[in-house]
Motif scaffolding. Structure first.
Motif, PDB file in Angstrom:
ATOM      1  N   SER A  63     -13.081   0.146  -5.140  1.00 48.67           N
ATOM      2  CA  SER A  63     -12.338  -1.260  -5.458  1.00 48.67           C
ATOM      3  C   SER A  63     -11.345  -0.613  -6.438  1.00 48.67           C
ATOM      4  O   SER A  63     -10.078  -1.075  -6.468  1.00 48.67           O
ATOM      5  CB  SER A  63     -13.377  -2.052  -6.040  1.00 48.67           C
ATOM      6  N   LEU A  64     -11.795   0.165  -7.538  1.00 45.25           N
ATOM      7  CA  LEU A  64     -10.646   0.370  -8.437  1.00 45.25           C
ATOM      8  C   LEU A  64      -9.528   1.331  -7.863  1.00 45.25           C
ATOM      9  O   LEU A  64      -8.094   1.045  -8.240  1.00 45.25           O
ATOM     10  CB  LEU A  64     -11.405   1.078  -9.756  1.00 45.25           C
ATOM     11  N   THR A  65      -9.770   2.305  -7.283  1.00 45.27           N
ATOM     12  CA  THR A  65      -8.739   2.978  -6.581  1.00 45.27           C
ATOM     13  C   THR A  65      -8.105   2.369  -5.499  1.00 45.27           C
ATOM     14  O   THR A  65      -6.725   2.369  -5.525  1.00 45.27           O
ATOM     15  CB  THR A  65      -9.731   4.197  -5.569  1.00 45.27           C
ATOM     16  N   GLN A  66      -8.414   1.356  -4.885  1.00 47.65           N
ATOM     17  CA  GLN A  66      -7.807   0.340  -4.030  1.00 47.65           C
ATOM     18  C   GLN A  66      -6.657  -0.358  -4.968  1.00 47.65           C
ATOM     19  O   GLN A  66      -5.616  -0.580  -4.702  1.00 47.65           O
ATOM     20  CB  GLN A  66      -8.429  -0.558  -3.120  1.00 47.65           C
ATOM     21  N   GLN A  67      -7.353  -0.813  -5.955  1.00 49.66           N
ATOM     22  CA  GLN A  67      -6.381  -1.715  -6.994  1.00 49.66           C
ATOM     23  C   GLN A  67      -5.229  -0.657  -7.444  1.00 49.66           C
ATOM     24  O   GLN A  67      -4.136  -1.068  -7.385  1.00 49.66           O
ATOM     25  CB  GLN A  67      -7.402  -2.192  -7.969  1.00 49.66           C
ATOM     26  N   ALA A  68      -5.702   0.318  -7.926  1.00 55.19           N
ATOM     27  CA  ALA A  68      -4.702   1.242  -8.331  1.00 55.19           C
ATOM     28  C   ALA A  68      -3.470   1.690  -7.311  1.00 55.19           C
ATOM     29  O   ALA A  68      -2.494   1.997  -7.437  1.00 55.19           O
ATOM     30  CB  ALA A  68      -5.155   2.730  -8.970  1.00 55.19           C
ATOM     31  N   THR A  69      -3.782   1.945  -6.152  1.00 61.36           N
ATOM     32  CA  THR A  69      -3.091   2.225  -5.092  1.00 61.36           C
ATOM     33  C   THR A  69      -2.134   1.033  -5.040  1.00 61.36           C
ATOM     34  O   THR A  69      -0.808   1.167  -4.579  1.00 61.36           O
ATOM     35  CB  THR A  69      -3.733   2.453  -3.728  1.00 61.36           C
ATOM     36  N   GLN A  71      -1.086  -1.196  -6.903  1.00 58.64           N
ATOM     37  CA  GLN A  71      -0.450  -1.524  -8.158  1.00 58.64           C
ATOM     38  C   GLN A  71       0.693  -0.423  -7.993  1.00 58.64           C
ATOM     39  O   GLN A  71       1.690  -0.760  -8.357  1.00 58.64           O
ATOM     40  CB  GLN A  71      -1.271  -1.257  -9.542  1.00 58.64           C
ATOM     41  N   GLY A  72       0.267   0.777  -7.737  1.00 58.90           N
ATOM     42  CA  GLY A  72       1.302   1.979  -7.413  1.00 58.90           C
ATOM     43  C   GLY A  72       2.345   1.678  -6.597  1.00 58.90           C
ATOM     44  O   GLY A  72       3.488   1.826  -6.812  1.00 58.90           O
ATOM     45  N   ILE A  73       2.086   1.020  -5.253  1.00 57.51           N
ATOM     46  CA  ILE A  73       2.880   0.622  -4.507  1.00 57.51           C
ATOM     47  C   ILE A  73       3.761  -0.505  -5.006  1.00 57.51           C
ATOM     48  O   ILE A  73       5.060  -0.420  -4.716  1.00 57.51           O
ATOM     49  CB  ILE A  73       2.098   0.221  -3.214  1.00 57.51           C
ATOM     50  N   ALA A  74       3.314  -1.387  -5.662  1.00 54.30           N
ATOM     51  CA  ALA A  74       4.216  -2.361  -5.969  1.00 54.30           C
ATOM     52  C   ALA A  74       5.252  -1.879  -7.239  1.00 54.30           C
ATOM     53  O   ALA A  74       6.400  -2.200  -7.279  1.00 54.30           O
ATOM     54  CB  ALA A  74       3.080  -3.390  -6.847  1.00 54.30           C
ATOM     55  N   ALA A  75       4.506  -1.003  -8.117  1.00 54.06           N
ATOM     56  CA  ALA A  75       5.533  -0.218  -9.117  1.00 54.06           C
ATOM     57  C   ALA A  75       6.780   0.562  -8.363  1.00 54.06           C
ATOM     58  O   ALA A  75       7.554   0.566  -8.929  1.00 54.06           O
ATOM     59  CB  ALA A  75       4.499   0.386  -9.906  1.00 54.06           C
TER      60      ALA A  75
END
Length: 236
Positions: A63-69, A71-75
């Motif tokens: 879950s955290l990995t997917q959230q980080a991914t 967020q990274g795409i959004a950034a």
């Protein structure tokens, strides 16, 4: 992790629903497939707490990995948009700067052209003024000849003109070169060429000055250009 905390985490982390469902499908063989997404979420929230601690950690990590991914795409998208906007603004500034530079250059070129045209017009006007304003005399002193020249030759060109005349004839309007026969202030060869400026070329220094100035302008560009040539070659 307590059952209550696990349920809270499952509900808050919507991105982990699919992963939880997959894990529970393996861990709870024989359990029927939820009939809709709401039931799947509720079932997964309940069953997550029943998983072994190791599997709970795997679910949380996914879950955290997917959230980080996400967020990274959004950034990355934000950074790209910011960079594009900055590039657009810089391009606009550069275009304005180029336009201003072009306008300034055009203005400077126009002013330079107008100044040159004024100078040429002044020279032509002076050259074309003729000898009518200089009454004919029986003879002229050097000072009188120089005074006439100052009225005909543009002020900025007079010294150069004077340098040439001084070397050619020492301001003697009747000077004759014994070898070539060149005649007058500027040592025209043959002297009869000065008749284009007036029939009195032999005796009128104003006619000789007018012809000499016109000659220097047409052949060299100006008396100062003629003087530069004279200095380099010893004649003009």
């Amino acid at each position: 992790m307590s059952r209550i905390a696990a349920r809270g985490f499952a509900v808050a982390s919507a991105t982990a629903v699919t992963t939880v469902g997959a894990v529970m499908g393996v861990a709870q063989a024989g359990v029927g497939q939820p009939s809709n997404d709401a039931e799947a979420t509720a079932g997964d929230s309940t069953l997550l707490a029943d998983l072994p601690v190791g599997q709970q950690a795997q679910v949380q990590t996914a879950s955290l990995t997917q959230q980080a991914t996400t967020q990274g795409i959004a950034a990355d998208a934000t950074a790209k948009k910011t960079a594009e906007e900055a590039a657009r603004k810089q391009a606009a500034k550069d275009a304005v700067a180029r336009q201003r530079a072009a306008v300034a250059k055009a203005k400077a070129d126009k002013e330079a052209k107008e100044a040159k045209e004024r100078e040429e017009a002044e020279t032509k006007s002076t050259t074309a003024s003729g000898t009518g304003s200089f009454p004919q005399q029986a003879s002229y002193t050097v000072a009188e000849v120089q005074a006439i020249a100052r009225q005909i030759v543009p002020a900025g060109q007079f010294q150069c003109f004077s340098n040439i005349v001084n070397h050619e004839s020492t301001w003697n309007y009747q000077a004759v070169n014994p070898t070539s026969g060149a005649y007058g202030l500027v040592q025209a060869y043959p002297g009869s060429k000065m008749s284009s400026a007036g029939a009195d070329w032999r005796t009128n220094p104003a006619t000789q000055i007018k012809w000499g100035l016109n000659y220097m302008n047409e052949r060299y560009g100006s008396p100062c250009d003629a003087w530069s040539y004279w200095q380099a070659n010893g004649s003009y």
